[in-house]
Design a protein around this motif. Structure first.
Motif, short mmCIF file in Angstrom:
data_model
loop_
_atom_site.label_atom_id
_atom_site.label_comp_id
_atom_site.label_asym_id
_atom_site.label_seq_id
_atom_site.Cartn_x
_atom_site.Cartn_y
_atom_site.Cartn_z
N UNK A 163 -3.32 11.59 7.05
CA UNK A 163 -1.93 11.17 7.23
C UNK A 163 -1.80 9.84 7.94
N UNK A 164 -2.81 8.98 7.83
CA UNK A 164 -2.78 7.70 8.52
C UNK A 164 -3.23 6.56 7.61
N UNK A 165 -2.77 5.37 7.94
CA UNK A 165 -3.22 4.15 7.32
C UNK A 165 -3.88 3.33 8.42
N UNK A 166 -5.07 2.80 8.14
CA UNK A 166 -5.82 2.02 9.13
C UNK A 166 -5.99 0.60 8.63
N UNK A 178 -6.09 -0.67 13.99
CA UNK A 178 -4.76 -0.13 14.21
C UNK A 178 -4.54 1.05 13.28
N UNK A 179 -3.93 2.10 13.82
CA UNK A 179 -3.60 3.30 13.05
C UNK A 179 -2.09 3.38 12.89
N UNK A 190 0.84 -1.18 0.00
CA UNK A 190 0.00 0.00 0.00
C UNK A 190 0.88 1.24 0.00
N UNK A 191 0.64 2.16 -0.91
CA UNK A 191 1.40 3.40 -0.95
C UNK A 191 0.65 4.53 -0.26
N UNK A 205 7.24 7.26 11.13
CA UNK A 205 6.07 6.40 11.09
C UNK A 205 5.90 5.75 12.46
N UNK A 206 4.66 5.77 12.98
CA UNK A 206 4.38 5.11 14.25
C UNK A 206 3.03 4.42 14.16
N UNK A 207 2.77 3.49 15.09
CA UNK A 207 1.49 2.78 15.05
C UNK A 207 0.94 2.64 16.46
#
Length: 145
Positions: free
Chosen positions: A114-117, A127-128, A65-66, A136-138
């Motif tokens: 600005x997040x991927x879920x 999870x974010x 995923x980009x 990058x953090x989660x």
């Protein structure tokens, strides 16, 4: 021939393939701005990139995923290749880094702002992954997704 990829995406001028039958942990990016050329040549910046995840469990790559960066999801890990907004990914800087170690569901991750879920495999947690250029953090944001 390594077989057909199970996952694909376009990101930063490259067509990315991942998870072939013969190499489930393989990820390849085409030559920059040439989506039909996967020749790695001498590893110069515009050349194609091919990489097999070594420090990850098997089972294959579940998603690529980009977002701001390139995300790679396996059964129990989420990895990122930092490119940031202004830096492209090249053979020299392609280095997947572990962001988190949650199980990954078959539901495709979603990018929002600005997040991927993504949801964990049992669907019990959302999870974010927060992206801020190359940082990058989660974190789990919901235990009842």
């Amino acid at each position: 021939s390594v077989g057909y990829p199970a996952k694909t995406t376009f990101y930063k001028g490259r067509l990315w393939f991942a998870n072939t039958r013969q190499y489930p942990m393989l990820i390849c990016g085409s030559r920059e701005n040439t989506p039909n050329d996967f020749n790695v040549n001498n590893g110069e910046p515009p050349d194609a990139i091919c990489y097999i995840l070594q420090n990850s469990e098997g089972g294959g790559i579940k998603n690529i995923f980009g977002g701001v960066n390139l995300h790679i999801f396996t059964n129990n890990q989420q990895l990122v290749v930092t490119g940031g907004l202004d830096i492209g990914i090249t053979p020299a800087n392609f280095s997947p880094k572990l962001v988190s170690s949650f199980t990954t569901s078959n539901v495709k991750p979603v990018k929002y702002r600005n997040s991927v879920y993504f949801t964990t495999a049992q669907g019990k947690s959302l999870v974010q992954i927060l992206e801020q250029d190359q940082a990058v953090s989660s974190e789990i944001i919901s235990f009842t997704s």
